[in-house]
Design an enzyme around this catalytic site. Structure first.
Site, PDB file in Angstrom:
ATOM      1  N   ALA A  32       0.881  -1.172   0.000  1.00  0.00           N
ATOM      2  CA  ALA A  32       0.000   0.000   0.000  1.00  0.00           C
ATOM      3  C   ALA A  32       0.924   1.229   0.000  1.00  0.00           C
ATOM      4  CB  ALA A  32      -0.962   0.016   1.184  1.00  0.00           C
ATOM      5  N   HIS A  34       3.133   4.525  -0.502  1.00  0.00           N
ATOM      6  CA  HIS A  34       2.872   5.964  -0.605  1.00  0.00           C
ATOM      7  C   HIS A  34       4.217   6.670  -0.773  1.00  0.00           C
ATOM      8  CE1 HIS A  34       4.248   5.963   3.523  1.00  0.00           C
ATOM      9  NE2 HIS A  34       3.249   5.166   3.885  1.00  0.00           N
ATOM     10  N   HIS A  37       7.216   5.621   1.454  1.00  0.00           N
ATOM     11  CA  HIS A  37       7.935   4.412   1.024  1.00  0.00           C
ATOM     12  C   HIS A  37       8.848   4.740  -0.166  1.00  0.00           C
ATOM     13  CE1 HIS A  37       4.150   2.304   2.610  1.00  0.00           C
ATOM     14  NE2 HIS A  37       5.116   1.777   3.342  1.00  0.00           N
ATOM     15  N   ASP A 152       8.518   5.068  12.119  1.00  0.00           N
ATOM     16  CA  ASP A 152       8.449   3.955  13.075  1.00  0.00           C
ATOM     17  C   ASP A 152       9.768   3.937  13.844  1.00  0.00           C
ATOM     18  OD1 ASP A 152       5.857   2.591  12.107  1.00  0.00           O
ATOM     19  OD2 ASP A 152       7.001   2.935  10.283  1.00  0.00           O
ATOM     20  N   GLN A 155      10.730   0.943  15.988  1.00  0.00           N
ATOM     21  CA  GLN A 155      11.101  -0.168  15.110  1.00  0.00           C
ATOM     22  C   GLN A 155      12.521   0.018  14.577  1.00  0.00           C
ATOM     23  OE1 GLN A 155       8.360  -1.985  12.083  1.00  0.00           O
ATOM     24  NE2 GLN A 155       9.434  -0.613  10.712  1.00  0.00           N
ATOM     25  N   SER A 187       0.865   7.101   5.958  1.00  0.00           N
ATOM     26  CA  SER A 187       0.802   5.725   6.439  1.00  0.00           C
ATOM     27  C   SER A 187      -0.187   4.977   5.565  1.00  0.00           C
ATOM     28  CB  SER A 187       0.327   5.710   7.890  1.00  0.00           C
ATOM     29  OG  SER A 187      -0.139   4.421   8.235  1.00  0.00           O
TER      30      SER A 187
HETATM   31  P1  AMP Z   1       5.371  -0.257   6.346  1.00  0.00           P
HETATM   32  O1  AMP Z   1       4.959  -0.622   4.955  1.00  0.00           O
HETATM   33  O2  AMP Z   1       4.366   0.572   7.068  1.00  0.00           O
HETATM   34  O3  AMP Z   1       5.863  -1.450   7.125  1.00  0.00           O
HETATM   35  O4  AMP Z   1       6.629   0.710   6.193  1.00  0.00           O
HETATM   36  C1  AMP Z   1       7.772   0.317   5.464  1.00  0.00           C
HETATM   37  C2  AMP Z   1       8.874   1.314   5.722  1.00  0.00           C
HETATM   38  O5  AMP Z   1       8.458   2.614   5.298  1.00  0.00           O
HETATM   39  C3  AMP Z   1       9.233   1.437   7.226  1.00  0.00           C
HETATM   40  O6  AMP Z   1      10.638   1.571   7.350  1.00  0.00           O
HETATM   41  C4  AMP Z   1       8.507   2.690   7.621  1.00  0.00           C
HETATM   42  O7  AMP Z   1       9.086   3.347   8.733  1.00  0.00           O
HETATM   43  C5  AMP Z   1       8.647   3.534   6.353  1.00  0.00           C
HETATM   44  N1  AMP Z   1       7.615   4.570   6.330  1.00  0.00           N
HETATM   45  C6  AMP Z   1       6.286   4.401   6.618  1.00  0.00           C
HETATM   46  N2  AMP Z   1       5.649   5.594   6.566  1.00  0.00           N
HETATM   47  C7  AMP Z   1       6.590   6.524   6.238  1.00  0.00           C
HETATM   48  C8  AMP Z   1       6.555   7.938   6.054  1.00  0.00           C
HETATM   49  N3  AMP Z   1       5.436   8.632   6.192  1.00  0.00           N
HETATM   50  N4  AMP Z   1       7.712   8.567   5.717  1.00  0.00           N
HETATM   51  C9  AMP Z   1       8.867   7.860   5.578  1.00  0.00           C
HETATM   52  N5  AMP Z   1       8.970   6.528   5.761  1.00  0.00           N
HETATM   53  C10 AMP Z   1       7.844   5.854   6.088  1.00  0.00           C
END
Ligand code: AMP
Length: 286
Positions: A32, A34, A37, A152, A155, A187
Site C-alpha cells: 500500500a 505511498h 515508502h 516507526d 522499530q 501511512s
Molecule cells: P510499512 O509498509 O508501514 O511497514 O513501512 C515500510 C517502511 O516505510 C518502514 O521503514 C517505515 O518506517 C517507512 N515509512 C512508513 N511511513 C513513512 C513515512 N510517512 N515517511 C517515511 N517513511 C515511512
C-alpha cells in the site's frame, strides 16, 4: 524492474550481482505504497547500485486479526508505483516462502526491553514478529544498506539492535517522515480513515510541533498533559501514549536534567485506526 515471488529465484540473482561487486540497498515494506515508502527507495538508489523492495504483510506482527485482515493490499497499483521509481527488484513472496517451517518458531533477542514499551506495550508480540520477519528478509536479501523510516522510530531502534546482535555488515539508514499536506504522517493505514478524520488528524503533527516549541518552558509532564488533553478533545480521537523521551533508549527524560536530544512520540487511535508520529529535537551541547 524484476519481480521475484520466491527466495529460490531471488537469492541466486542477488548472489550474481554481489559477485559483480554491485551494492544492494533494501527497503522492506508491507505495501500500500505511498510517497514515504518511495522516498526510501529514492534514498537507496543514491547510495546502492541495486535497490530491492519487499512487499509482505507479515502475519506474525499483527496481534489483532481484524487489523491483519483489513490491511490494504493494492498489489497492482504498488507494482506500477515501483515501476516508475528507482526500484530494481521487487520481492513479493507468499507466507510459505518467508516461513517455510511455519510461523511458530522465532528466536529470542536481548533488545534491552525496547520491544516492550510504547507500541510493544500496546501490541504485545508485535516487535517479536517484526524482528522475526526482518531477520528472514535480511538473510534472503543480504543487503549492504537497509532503509527504514523515522515514522516507526521504535522499530528503527530495535532493528538497528537486531543488525548489531546478528553481527551483519549492514548500514542501517533512517529516512525522514513524509507527511500529507495537513502534516499527517503518511501511512498505509491513512487510506482507512474517513475523509473528515483524515483531515482532522493533521492536529497530531500540530500538537507535536506545539510540544516541541514548549520544551524549554514547561516540564515534560506538563507538556504531556496539555498535548493529551488537546488530542483527546477531538471526537473519535483517543491517545494511546504521548511521551517525551531519550531517543537512545526511549527512557523518560527527567525534567530538570540537562538534555541533549529528545524524541516526542505519539500514538493516537483515530476512528479505530492506530496512527503513529514522532518528532526528534536536537538539544544544545551542555
Ligand atoms: P510499512 O509498509 O508501514 O511497514 O513501512 C515500510 C517502511 O516505510 C518502514 O521503514 C517505515 O518506517 C517507512 N515509512 C512508513 N511511513 C513513512 C513515512 N510517512 N515517511 C517515511 N517513511 C515511512
Amino acid at each position: 524492474m524484476q519481480i521475484f515471488k520466491t527466495r529460490n529465484e531471488l537469492e541466486p540473482y542477488l548472489d550474481k550481482l554481489r559477485k559483480q561487486g554491485r551494492s544492494i540497498g533494501f527497503v522492506p515494506t508491507m505495501g500500500a505504497l505511498h510517497a514515504g515508502h518511495l522516498s526510501l527507495i529514492a534514498e537507496s538508489s543514491l547510495l546502492s547500485d541495486f535497490t530491492v523492495c519487499s512487499i509482505f504483510v507479515n502475519p506474525t506482527q499483527f496481534n489483532n486479526s481484524t487489523d491483519l485482515e483489513k490491511y490494504p493490499r493494492p498489489v497492482e497499483t504498488d507494482i506500477k508505483k515501483l515501476e516508475s521509481s528507482a526500484c530494481n527488484i521487487l520481492y513479493l513472496p507468499e507466507v510459505d516462502d518467508v516461513y517455510p517451517q511455519g510461523t511458530g518458531e522465532s528466536q529470542e533477542f536481548n533488545l534491552f526491553g525496547l520491544d516492550l514499551k510504547l507500541e510493544g506495550a500496546s501490541r504485545p508480540g508485535h516487535f517479536t514478529g517484526v524482528v522475526q520477519v526482518v531477520k528472514v528478509l535480511l538473510e534472503i536479501v543480504n543487503p549492504d544498506n537497509l532503509y527504514l523510516g523515522q515514522k516507526d522510530y521504535q522499530q528503527f531502534l530495535i532493528l538497528k539492535r537486531l543488525v548489531e546482535l546478528l553481527d551483519l555488515p549492514v548500514n542501517v539508514i533512517m529516512c525522514p517522515i513524509y507527511r500529507e499536506e495537513n502534516g499527517l504522517a503518511m501511512s498505509s493505514r491513512n487510506e482507512r480513515l474517513p475523509k473528515d478524520l483524515r483531515e482532522k488528524a493533521g492536529i497530531i503533527y500540530a500538537t507535536l510541533t506545539y510540544a516541541a516549541s514548549m520544551i524549554n518552558d514547561l516540564k515534560p509532564e506538563e507538556i504531556k498533559l496539555i498535548a493529551i488533553a488537546a488530542l483527546n478533545s477531538n471526537d473519535n480521537f483517543k491517545v494511546d501514549y504521548f511521551e517525551i523521551l531519550d531517543p537512545i533508549n526511549l527512557e523518560p527524560i527527567s525534567s530538570d536534567a540537562n538534555w541533549r536530544n529528545i524524541i516526542i512520540v505519539v500514538s493516537v487511535i483515530v476512528g479505530g485506526i492506530r496512527l503513529l508520529d514522532n518528532m526528534l529535537i536536537e538539544g544544545e551541547d551542555h
